[in-house]
Write an enzyme that holds these catalytic residues in place. Structure first.
Site, short mmCIF file in Angstrom:
data_model
loop_
_atom_site.label_atom_id
_atom_site.label_comp_id
_atom_site.label_asym_id
_atom_site.label_seq_id
_atom_site.Cartn_x
_atom_site.Cartn_y
_atom_site.Cartn_z
N CYS A 72 10.59 -3.65 -9.13
CA CYS A 72 11.75 -3.54 -8.24
C CYS A 72 12.75 -4.63 -8.63
O CYS A 72 13.04 -5.54 -7.85
CB CYS A 72 11.34 -3.65 -6.77
SG CYS A 72 10.34 -5.11 -6.37
N GLY A 88 0.73 -1.25 0.00
CA GLY A 88 0.00 0.00 0.00
C GLY A 88 0.76 1.30 0.00
O GLY A 88 0.14 2.36 0.02
N ASP A 117 -5.64 -5.59 -5.54
CA ASP A 117 -4.65 -6.65 -5.31
C ASP A 117 -5.40 -7.95 -5.14
O ASP A 117 -6.50 -7.97 -4.57
CB ASP A 117 -3.81 -6.35 -4.07
CG ASP A 117 -2.51 -7.14 -4.05
OD1 ASP A 117 -1.45 -6.56 -4.38
OD2 ASP A 117 -2.55 -8.34 -3.72
#
Length: 419
Positions: A357, A247, A264
């Protein structure tokens, strides 16, 4: 006649046994450390013992190739990679060479994890290594698979990336109110590298820091905060945060004035998202659904897709990713499908930011180059934190960057606009 205490009755042994189990979960089962840790650490009563167990496992994983080299150099007996004695020696040497714990305490809490010949072997190897004055190199040696991939992808950066993994990272906070950056940097004794960001030296319990209970900030690596920044101010417009949990980016978008739907597919992870929204006093509509089957009721002015990925860019804070299979084929296929679906949900003039990432070009640069559904909207240097420049119109970082400031996670982000 007094009995000898059972191994787990010796103070400190349960924490070392937990560290050993964490190592086993990562190396044998391939579990992410943050998923393996809660059930393994649950039985340890003291918070500082839980933190110690986790720190031991992280340092053993961070420096594993170099610890193994010391172990192999101190014994003529070949220890298989999966031998329990090798794992115990890894956590013992990590304590001695990385955490600077006293040798007598390491021996007293490590050897009870073994029996018979393996115990004698571990004692002999540990004594030989520590008495020789052995040290670790300045930078960890990367595991073979990661080294091979990153040497091919980033030949000019691989040494800097390895150096960036040598120390656990500082603590980055994203502020609810960016106008209070200087105020919170002073209050918390940190410094800022971007509006709405404060960096602290590694702290103790996060929930004990000023501003936590009031929701004035949340923990988020500086690199992870950039993709949401690339969407700008919301001014009440509609935004979708895809793959939103836990979040941090949802909170950023809400704080920037967007009307956010946070989607999600993990109900468990969205519970944490809802807790963070509640603590911060920000609002978003949280939807538990699979983005591959869900369909929105109306198009969005902005979409942020922080796609599932190998997470290799987080290796300085999650060294377990260095030892897990990247599974790039399956991940890149999923990323491409999510990109195509997200593009179809965008209103004319809307912006899409794709982020991972990851240090893998297949998940970043190559994924962006293959996507042709929207018009590229290049990222500019002015939008990025101090010391980071745009790369071919994209946001790209690695753990070797900002070395004099405490480093940054490896991240990639690209942006498009719907004509």
């Amino acid at each position: 006649m007094a009995r000898n205490p059972a191994p787990d009755e010796v103070p400190g042994v349960p924490a070392r046994r937990a560290a050993l189990r964490l190592l086993d979960a990562v190396l044998r089962r391939g579990d992410p450390l943050d998923q393996a840790a809660p059930p393994i650490l649950r039985g340890i009563e003291r918070g500082d013992d839980r933190a110690l167990a986790l720190a031991i496992a992280q340092e053993a994983l961070r420096w594993m190739a170099d610890l193994d080299a010391l172990i192999d150099g101190a014994t003529k007996q070949v220890l298989p990679d999966d031998a329990k004695a090798r794992s115990v020696l890894r956590i013992m040497l990590a304590q001695a060479l990385r955490l600077n714990l006293p040798g007598h305490a390491i021996v007293a809490t490590g050897l009870p994890l073994l029996m018979g010949g393996p115990r004698r072997l571990a004692h002999g190897v540990f004594s030989a290594v520590t008495k020789s004055g052995a040290t670790l190199p300045d930078a960890p040696t990367l595991p073979d698979a990661a080294a091979e991939r990153w040497q091919a992808a980033w030949p000019d950066r691989i040494d800097a990336i390895a150096a960036g993994l040598a120390e656990p990272p500082p603590l980055d906070l994203t502020l609810r109110d960016a106008s209070e950056t200087a105020l919170w940097a002073e209050r918390l004794g940190g410094h800022s590298l971007a509006p709405g960001h404060v960096r602290l030296a590694r702290a103790g319990a996060i929930d004990g820091l000023e501003g936590f209970r009031d929701g004035a900030w949340w923990v988020q690596d500086l690199a992870a905060s950039v993709p949401a920044r690339l969407l700008g101010a919301g001014e009440g417009r509609r935004a979708l945060d895809l793959c939103a949990a836990p979040g941090g980016k949802t909170l950023q978008l809400a704080a920037a004035g967007w009307s956010v739907i946070a989607l999600d597919k993990s109900a468990r992870r969205t519970e944490r998202l809802a807790e963070n929204l509640n603590r911060s006093g920000l609002s978003a509509d949280v939807v538990v659904a699979d983005a591959l089957t869900w369909t929105p009721a109306a198009p969005f002015d902005a979409i942020l897709l922080d796609a599932p990925c190998s997470a290799t860019g987080t290796c300085r804070r999650h060294p377990d990713v260095l030892h897990r299979q990247a599974g790039l084929d399956e991940l890149t296929a999923l990323q491409a499908m999510l990109l195509e679906r997200a593009a179809g949900w965008l209103a004319p003039g809307g912006k899409l930011v794709y982020a991972v990432c990851s240090l893998e070009p297949q998940e970043g640069e190559q994924q962006a180059a293959a996507f042709t559904g929207l018009s590229p909207d290049p990222v500019t240097d002015a939008e990025l934190p101090e010391g980071i420049t745009a790369s071919s119109g994209h946001f790209r970082t690695d753990p070797g960057m900002l070395a004099d400031q405490g480093g940054i996670d490896g991240f990639f982000a690209a942006r498009w606009t719907k004509a």
